[in-house]
Scaffold this motif. Structure first.
Motif, mmCIF file in Angstrom:
data_model
loop_
_atom_site.group_PDB
_atom_site.id
_atom_site.type_symbol
_atom_site.label_atom_id
_atom_site.label_comp_id
_atom_site.label_asym_id
_atom_site.label_seq_id
_atom_site.Cartn_x
_atom_site.Cartn_y
_atom_site.Cartn_z
ATOM 1 N N GLN A 66 42.649 7.616 66.013
ATOM 2 C CA GLN A 66 41.625 8.629 65.757
ATOM 3 C C GLN A 66 40.238 8.156 66.193
ATOM 4 N N PHE A 67 39.968 6.877 65.993
ATOM 5 C CA PHE A 67 38.689 6.327 66.459
ATOM 6 C C PHE A 67 38.558 6.525 67.978
ATOM 7 N N HIS A 68 39.626 6.203 68.717
ATOM 8 C CA HIS A 68 39.550 6.367 70.178
ATOM 9 C C HIS A 68 39.552 7.842 70.594
ATOM 10 N N ALA A 69 40.147 8.695 69.754
ATOM 11 C CA ALA A 69 40.052 10.142 70.008
ATOM 12 C C ALA A 69 38.603 10.622 69.851
ATOM 13 N N THR A 70 37.877 10.066 68.887
ATOM 14 C CA THR A 70 36.462 10.450 68.737
ATOM 15 C C THR A 70 35.654 9.952 69.930
ATOM 16 N N CYS A 71 36.065 8.822 70.502
ATOM 17 C CA CYS A 71 35.382 8.324 71.710
ATOM 18 C C CYS A 71 35.614 9.292 72.875
ATOM 19 N N LEU A 72 36.836 9.834 72.976
ATOM 20 C CA LEU A 72 37.149 10.829 74.017
ATOM 21 C C LEU A 72 36.446 12.151 73.733
ATOM 22 N N ASP A 73 36.238 12.439 72.449
ATOM 23 C CA ASP A 73 35.587 13.685 72.041
ATOM 24 C C ASP A 73 34.062 13.590 72.199
ATOM 25 N N THR A 74 33.575 12.374 72.424
ATOM 26 C CA THR A 74 32.140 12.163 72.683
ATOM 27 C C THR A 74 31.832 12.744 74.065
ATOM 28 N N TYR A 75 30.606 13.237 74.239
ATOM 29 C CA TYR A 75 30.266 13.869 75.516
ATOM 30 C C TYR A 75 29.032 13.217 76.116
ATOM 31 N N PRO A 76 29.104 12.598 77.309
ATOM 32 C CA PRO A 76 30.322 12.349 78.082
ATOM 33 C C PRO A 76 31.272 11.393 77.343
ATOM 34 N N PRO A 77 32.573 11.464 77.667
ATOM 35 C CA PRO A 77 33.547 10.665 76.909
ATOM 36 C C PRO A 77 33.424 9.162 77.174
ATOM 37 N N ILE A 78 33.870 8.385 76.196
ATOM 38 C CA ILE A 78 33.852 6.918 76.305
ATOM 39 C C ILE A 78 35.301 6.438 76.354
ATOM 40 N N PHE A 79 35.613 5.627 77.355
ATOM 41 C CA PHE A 79 36.968 5.078 77.496
ATOM 42 C C PHE A 79 36.941 3.582 77.211
ATOM 43 N N TYR A 80 37.432 3.167 76.063
ATOM 44 C CA TYR A 80 37.520 1.732 75.789
ATOM 45 C C TYR A 80 38.902 1.182 76.134
ATOM 46 N N LEU A 81 39.931 2.010 76.023
ATOM 47 C CA LEU A 81 41.291 1.553 76.294
ATOM 48 C C LEU A 81 41.565 1.649 77.788
ATOM 49 N N ASN A 82 42.296 0.678 78.317
ATOM 50 C CA ASN A 82 42.676 0.758 79.730
ATOM 51 C C ASN A 82 44.200 0.860 79.831
ATOM 52 N N SER A 83 44.735 0.748 81.029
ATOM 53 C CA SER A 83 46.184 0.942 81.217
ATOM 54 C C SER A 83 46.991 -0.131 80.469
ATOM 55 N N VAL A 84 46.427 -1.332 80.349
ATOM 56 C CA VAL A 84 47.120 -2.394 79.598
ATOM 57 C C VAL A 84 47.178 -2.016 78.117
ATOM 58 N N SER A 85 46.057 -1.522 77.591
ATOM 59 C CA SER A 85 46.013 -1.105 76.184
ATOM 60 C C SER A 85 47.078 -0.044 75.912
ATOM 61 N N GLN A 86 47.171 0.919 76.827
ATOM 62 C CA GLN A 86 48.135 2.011 76.634
ATOM 63 C C GLN A 86 49.575 1.495 76.690
ATOM 64 N N GLN A 87 49.798 0.490 77.541
ATOM 65 C CA GLN A 87 51.137 -0.087 77.634
ATOM 66 C C GLN A 87 51.490 -0.852 76.348
ATOM 67 N N VAL A 88 50.498 -1.507 75.743
ATOM 68 C CA VAL A 88 50.732 -2.203 74.467
ATOM 69 C C VAL A 88 51.105 -1.184 73.384
ATOM 70 N N ILE A 89 50.407 -0.055 73.363
ATOM 71 C CA ILE A 89 50.706 1.013 72.396
ATOM 72 C C ILE A 89 52.162 1.475 72.568
ATOM 73 N N ASN A 90 52.560 1.707 73.822
ATOM 74 C CA ASN A 90 53.948 2.102 74.102
ATOM 75 C C ASN A 90 54.939 1.042 73.626
ATOM 76 N N LEU A 91 54.639 -0.212 73.927
ATOM 77 C CA LEU A 91 55.524 -1.320 73.534
ATOM 78 C C LEU A 91 55.724 -1.337 72.015
ATOM 79 N N VAL A 92 54.631 -1.210 71.263
ATOM 80 C CA VAL A 92 54.706 -1.266 69.800
ATOM 81 C C VAL A 92 55.559 -0.118 69.253
ATOM 82 N N HIS A 93 55.306 1.097 69.715
ATOM 83 C CA HIS A 93 56.075 2.236 69.197
ATOM 84 C C HIS A 93 57.559 2.127 69.565
ATOM 85 N N ARG A 94 57.867 1.693 70.775
ATOM 86 C CA ARG A 94 59.272 1.586 71.189
ATOM 87 C C ARG A 94 59.979 0.446 70.456
ATOM 88 N N TYR A 95 59.246 -0.635 70.210
ATOM 89 C CA TYR A 95 59.795 -1.776 69.452
ATOM 90 C C TYR A 95 60.149 -1.313 68.030
#
Length: 411
Positions: free
Chosen positions: A259-288
């Motif tokens: 939700q914190f990162h969703a508020t960053c995306l909801d900021t205008y202009p949006p703020i991107f702190y997560l990169n492709s590696v971050s997103q892959q870690v998120i996928n890894l955790v949920h699949r694990y």
């Protein structure tokens, strides 16, 4: 040099599981919501600060990680001013234990981190907590210090305590009730482990301070989060910590990070702190977690791409092996895993297939393996002072090589 009064202390990093994002008062650093964090162990991550006062010092000076910085920075000045004010108050109240001669002396401050600064690893929290704690020791100030640390960096107030810490947002305009409070000590949940997956030791593209300001001004989701979501989550998180209920703790941690990162995306202009590696870690955790049919891992991300993973001790070896498999490092294992030792285990084919992600070579530069730890500490050994007898940084300083194998300059 006249005899100086020199004190050295260390202070910890903290990683929030219920995030602080947004201020209602920029100057006093008063937050729009309460937050909760875990203080990490100083054997792995810490700031060390030496403060010296002497009649011979001409002006206040500060050195950070071997480089002299501007002491007139408003947040540094707030902390210095508050500590000196409290020391003068004690002196005026006639406290016999206080050496009032040092009140008029200038200070020299030298501070080093054993981890990369500004890489989303809460360096300002450890730094200001350490500064305030050390200044308080030098000037003989006792009592509540978290409200002073807060005026340096909001999350610094939480680094004034060990274990599990809440920062109560408070209601008063003067901020006197916006304080940190320990929920449980670091000994409360000994099986809990923390893995910092360093995806990048670069500086953040958008600093937290300016990012927060833009979010407060432009994000409707942030207002909803602060008013309608966080109060309930704080109560649930405190309960989960007290019960040592990992599944509840983990789910709240991940949802709040998202939700914190969703508020960053909801900021205008949006703020991107997560990169492709971050997103892959998120996928890894949920699949694990899905593979095991239970929540064994939780991720959280601050204002940067580094993942912080919470898990229980028995799951650390396999998860670290999974990170090595899906993010093949370019270094050997000794350099890849710093901090608490992790034993090597085999990864089952079932798990590899269940996760089923394409490996990302060199996505994670290294892992710091740690756990919950205590609050700030005084370093009793005078040989550990960062300032020499002349009141200047010791020549050897440059930057200290940390237990985690690299100096901050190399990272």
């Amino acid at each position: 040099m006249d005899k100086s009064n020199t004190v050295t202390c260390t202070a910890p990093v903290n990683i929030a599981v219920i995030k602080y994002w947004g201020k209602r008062d920029e100057e006093l650093i008063l937050p729009i919501n309460s937050s909760l964090s875990v203080t990490l162990h100083q054997d792995q991550l810490k700031t060390t600060t030496t403060v010296a006062t002497s009649r011979s010092f001409q002006e206040d000076r500060i050195w950070l990680n071997g480089k002299e910085e501007d002491i007139t920075h408003p947040r540094l000045q707030s902390c210095l001013r508050e500590i000196r004010r409290l020391a003068r108050k004690r002196s005026n109240d006639g406290d016999p234990a206080l050496d009032s001669t040092c009140l008029s002396h200038k200070v020299h401050i030298c501070s080093v981190n054993n981890f990369p600064t500004a890489a989303g690893l809460a360096s300002s929290a450890a730094g200001f907590a350490c500064l305030v704690y050390t200044l308080a020791r030098v000037f003989g100030v006792e009592g509540e210090l978290s409200d002073i640390a807060r005026q340096g960096s909001g999350s610094a107030c939480r680094s004034m305590y060990g274990g599990f810490v809440q920062w109560i947002m408070g209601q008063k305009d003067d901020g006197k009730d916006s304080l940190a409070q320990q929920v449980e000590p670091e000994t409360h949940w000994p099986e809990l482990r923390v893995l910092v997956l360093v995806a990048s030791a670069e500086r953040k593209p958008v600093g937290s301070t300016s990012g927060m300001q833009t979010s407060v001004q432009t994000s409707c989701l942030l207002k909803h989060r602060a008013e309608s979501v966080v109060p309930g989550r704080m109560a649930e998180m405190i309960e989960a910590v007290r019960r040592k209920d990992f599944a509840a703790f983990a789910e709240l941690t991940m949802k709040d990070s998202n939700q914190f990162h969703a508020t960053c995306l909801d900021t205008y202009p949006p703020i991107f702190y997560l990169n492709s590696v971050s997103q892959q870690v998120i996928n890894l955790v949920h699949r694990y977690n899905r593979h095991y049919g239970e929540t064994r891992l939780a991720y959280t991300f601050d204002a940067g791409p580094n993942a912080v993973i919470y898990t229980l001790q028995q799951h650390v070896p396999e998860f670290v092996q999974a990170v090595e498999h899906f993010f093949p490092p370019e270094t050997n294992r000794g350099q890849f895993i710093k901090g608490l030792p992790v034993k090597r285990v085999a990864l089952s084919e079932e798990l590899k297939q269940a996760v089923g992600l394409e490996p990302m070579p060199k996505g994670i530069s290294y892992i710091i393996s740690t756990k919950a730890g205590p609050g700030p500490r005084v370093v009793e050994d005078p040989t550990q002072h960062l300032l020499g007898s002349d009141g200047l940084p010791k020549k050897t300083l440059g930057c200290p090589a940390a237990q985690n194998g690299q100096s901050s300059t190399e990272q």
